[in-house]
Design a protein around this motif. Sequence first.
Motif, PDB file in Angstrom:
ATOM      1  N   ILE A  24      49.901   2.929  15.685  1.00 41.00           N
ATOM      2  CA  ILE A  24      49.710   3.103  17.271  1.00 41.00           C
ATOM      3  C   ILE A  24      51.147   3.397  17.874  1.00 41.00           C
ATOM      4  O   ILE A  24      52.017   2.897  17.673  1.00 41.00           O
ATOM      5  N   ARG A  25      51.319   4.679  18.416  1.00 39.09           N
ATOM      6  CA  ARG A  25      52.501   5.204  19.194  1.00 39.09           C
ATOM      7  C   ARG A  25      52.561   5.167  20.813  1.00 39.09           C
ATOM      8  O   ARG A  25      53.219   5.991  21.186  1.00 39.09           O
ATOM      9  N   ASP A  26      51.528   4.465  21.172  1.00 44.03           N
ATOM     10  CA  ASP A  26      51.691   4.278  22.548  1.00 44.03           C
ATOM     11  C   ASP A  26      52.729   3.421  22.911  1.00 44.03           C
ATOM     12  O   ASP A  26      52.653   2.105  22.708  1.00 44.03           O
ATOM     13  N   PRO A  27      53.492   3.882  23.940  1.00 44.86           N
ATOM     14  CA  PRO A  27      54.737   2.843  24.377  1.00 44.86           C
ATOM     15  C   PRO A  27      54.175   1.488  25.321  1.00 44.86           C
ATOM     16  O   PRO A  27      54.922   0.531  25.314  1.00 44.86           O
ATOM     17  N   ARG A  28      53.102   1.827  25.838  1.00 49.25           N
ATOM     18  CA  ARG A  28      52.373   0.634  26.676  1.00 49.25           C
ATOM     19  C   ARG A  28      52.037  -0.412  25.577  1.00 49.25           C
ATOM     20  O   ARG A  28      52.013  -1.540  26.107  1.00 49.25           O
ATOM     21  N   LEU A  29      52.029  -0.080  24.319  1.00 51.32           N
ATOM     22  CA  LEU A  29      51.326  -1.229  23.400  1.00 51.32           C
ATOM     23  C   LEU A  29      52.639  -1.769  22.647  1.00 51.32           C
ATOM     24  O   LEU A  29      52.441  -2.637  21.618  1.00 51.32           O
ATOM     25  N   GLU A  30      53.998  -1.009  22.655  1.00 51.18           N
ATOM     26  CA  GLU A  30      54.970  -1.713  22.078  1.00 51.18           C
ATOM     27  C   GLU A  30      55.345  -3.333  22.639  1.00 51.18           C
ATOM     28  O   GLU A  30      55.099  -3.697  23.470  1.00 51.18           O
ATOM     29  N   PHE A  31      55.434  -4.127  21.640  1.00 52.67           N
ATOM     30  CA  PHE A  31      56.047  -5.279  21.735  1.00 52.67           C
ATOM     31  C   PHE A  31      54.710  -6.297  22.119  1.00 52.67           C
ATOM     32  O   PHE A  31      54.716  -7.356  22.749  1.00 52.67           O
ATOM     33  N   LEU A  32      53.469  -5.725  21.859  1.00 48.96           N
ATOM     34  CA  LEU A  32      52.392  -6.340  22.168  1.00 48.96           C
ATOM     35  C   LEU A  32      51.924  -7.502  21.136  1.00 48.96           C
ATOM     36  O   LEU A  32      52.167  -7.211  20.024  1.00 48.96           O
ATOM     37  N   SER A  33      51.631  -8.641  21.681  1.00 44.89           N
ATOM     38  CA  SER A  33      51.201  -9.654  20.575  1.00 44.89           C
ATOM     39  C   SER A  33      49.652 -10.111  20.465  1.00 44.89           C
ATOM     40  O   SER A  33      49.294 -10.181  21.606  1.00 44.89           O
ATOM     41  N   ILE A  34      49.163 -10.099  19.276  1.00 41.67           N
ATOM     42  CA  ILE A  34      47.781 -10.533  19.330  1.00 41.67           C
ATOM     43  C   ILE A  34      48.014 -12.067  18.867  1.00 41.67           C
ATOM     44  O   ILE A  34      48.284 -12.501  17.853  1.00 41.67           O
ATOM     45  N   ASN A  35      47.504 -13.079  20.021  1.00 44.11           N
ATOM     46  CA  ASN A  35      47.893 -14.348  19.878  1.00 44.11           C
ATOM     47  C   ASN A  35      46.621 -14.969  19.243  1.00 44.11           C
ATOM     48  O   ASN A  35      46.903 -16.006  18.422  1.00 44.11           O
ATOM     49  N   ALA A  36      45.549 -14.729  19.466  1.00 38.88           N
ATOM     50  CA  ALA A  36      44.286 -15.202  18.699  1.00 38.88           C
ATOM     51  C   ALA A  36      43.022 -14.251  18.807  1.00 38.88           C
ATOM     52  O   ALA A  36      42.918 -13.353  19.604  1.00 38.88           O
ATOM     53  N   VAL A  37      42.031 -14.655  17.980  1.00 35.61           N
ATOM     54  CA  VAL A  37      40.829 -13.681  17.811  1.00 35.61           C
ATOM     55  C   VAL A  37      39.723 -14.932  17.798  1.00 35.61           C
ATOM     56  O   VAL A  37      39.815 -16.011  17.126  1.00 35.61           O
ATOM     57  N   GLU A  38      38.614 -14.815  18.562  1.00 33.14           N
ATOM     58  CA  GLU A  38      37.665 -15.576  18.420  1.00 33.14           C
ATOM     59  C   GLU A  38      36.168 -14.965  18.256  1.00 33.14           C
ATOM     60  O   GLU A  38      35.743 -13.982  19.112  1.00 33.14           O
ATOM     61  N   THR A  39      35.680 -15.030  16.853  1.00 35.48           N
ATOM     62  CA  THR A  39      34.655 -13.980  16.723  1.00 35.48           C
ATOM     63  C   THR A  39      33.228 -15.033  16.920  1.00 35.48           C
ATOM     64  O   THR A  39      33.321 -16.140  16.580  1.00 35.48           O
ATOM     65  N   ALA A  40      32.399 -14.357  17.550  1.00 34.66           N
ATOM     66  CA  ALA A  40      30.891 -14.984  17.585  1.00 34.66           C
ATOM     67  C   ALA A  40      30.357 -15.258  16.134  1.00 34.66           C
ATOM     68  O   ALA A  40      30.890 -14.843  15.192  1.00 34.66           O
ATOM     69  N   ALA A  41      29.764 -16.486  16.027  1.00 31.07           N
ATOM     70  CA  ALA A  41      28.948 -16.852  14.777  1.00 31.07           C
ATOM     71  C   ALA A  41      28.303 -15.680  14.060  1.00 31.07           C
ATOM     72  O   ALA A  41      28.125 -15.904  12.958  1.00 31.07           O
ATOM     73  N   ASP A  42      27.563 -14.816  14.918  1.00 26.84           N
ATOM     74  CA  ASP A  42      26.901 -13.606  14.125  1.00 26.84           C
ATOM     75  C   ASP A  42      27.570 -12.745  13.836  1.00 26.84           C
ATOM     76  O   ASP A  42      27.341 -11.674  13.489  1.00 26.84           O
ATOM     77  N   LEU A  43      29.019 -12.524  14.192  1.00 22.08           N
ATOM     78  CA  LEU A  43      30.090 -11.567  13.917  1.00 22.08           C
ATOM     79  C   LEU A  43      29.775 -10.162  14.762  1.00 22.08           C
ATOM     80  O   LEU A  43      29.923  -9.126  14.435  1.00 22.08           O
ATOM     81  N   GLY A  44      28.968 -10.520  15.740  1.00 19.23           N
ATOM     82  CA  GLY A  44      28.520  -9.233  16.686  1.00 19.23           C
ATOM     83  C   GLY A  44      29.860  -8.940  17.728  1.00 19.23           C
ATOM     84  O   GLY A  44      29.600  -7.951  18.118  1.00 19.23           O
ATOM     85  N   PHE A  45      30.569  -9.832  18.093  1.00 22.14           N
ATOM     86  CA  PHE A  45      31.345  -9.785  18.894  1.00 22.14           C
ATOM     87  C   PHE A  45      32.807 -10.527  18.685  1.00 22.14           C
ATOM     88  O   PHE A  45      32.814 -11.507  18.426  1.00 22.14           O
ATOM     89  N   ALA A  46      33.863 -10.128  19.109  1.00 24.38           N
ATOM     90  CA  ALA A  46      34.991 -10.883  18.973  1.00 24.38           C
ATOM     91  C   ALA A  46      36.126 -10.675  20.218  1.00 24.38           C
ATOM     92  O   ALA A  46      36.275  -9.393  20.834  1.00 24.38           O
ATOM     93  N   LYS A  47      36.702 -11.590  20.812  1.00 25.17           N
ATOM     94  CA  LYS A  47      37.457 -11.850  21.796  1.00 25.17           C
ATOM     95  C   LYS A  47      39.095 -11.874  21.290  1.00 25.17           C
ATOM     96  O   LYS A  47      39.140 -12.565  20.239  1.00 25.17           O
ATOM     97  N   VAL A  48      39.607 -10.783  21.529  1.00 27.73           N
ATOM     98  CA  VAL A  48      41.169 -10.667  21.279  1.00 27.73           C
ATOM     99  C   VAL A  48      41.962 -11.008  22.384  1.00 27.73           C
ATOM    100  O   VAL A  48      41.743 -10.348  23.284  1.00 27.73           O
TER     101      VAL A  48
END
Length: 120
Positions: A24-48
């Motif tokens: 990704i080369r979008d300057p708005r996303l530089e220095f972005l950190s993904i702190n956690a992911v919570e996936t639903a038990a059925d793997l249909g949805f994930a909160k990032v």
Amino acid sequence: MSHRMERVNQLIREELSRIMQREIRDPRLEFLSINAVETAADLGFAKVFVSHLVTSENKKEILQTLTGAAGYFRGELGKVLTLRHVPELAFYWDDSIERGARLNRLIEEANRDSVNPSGE
């Protein structure tokens, strides 16, 4: 949470971080950190949960950018993860780092006040 779900969350977090760093080369996303992911038990949805290492002023714009690119991220995850279905991604701002820094400042102030109660 099962060990499998913890592993899926970790894999999604690692791969999304890699994609954002290398592809990704979008300057708005530089220095972005993904702190956690919570996936639903059925793997249909994930909160990032994300935060920005420099500023949180543009969080609405950053979240809109991520939401707009969610399909791309999901497609890229599908190429590297061995899951039958790659979950839909939803991005949320994680302000835990900001809250932690604020709590540290408050604790430091309270300690200074208790050591020197007269304020001198």
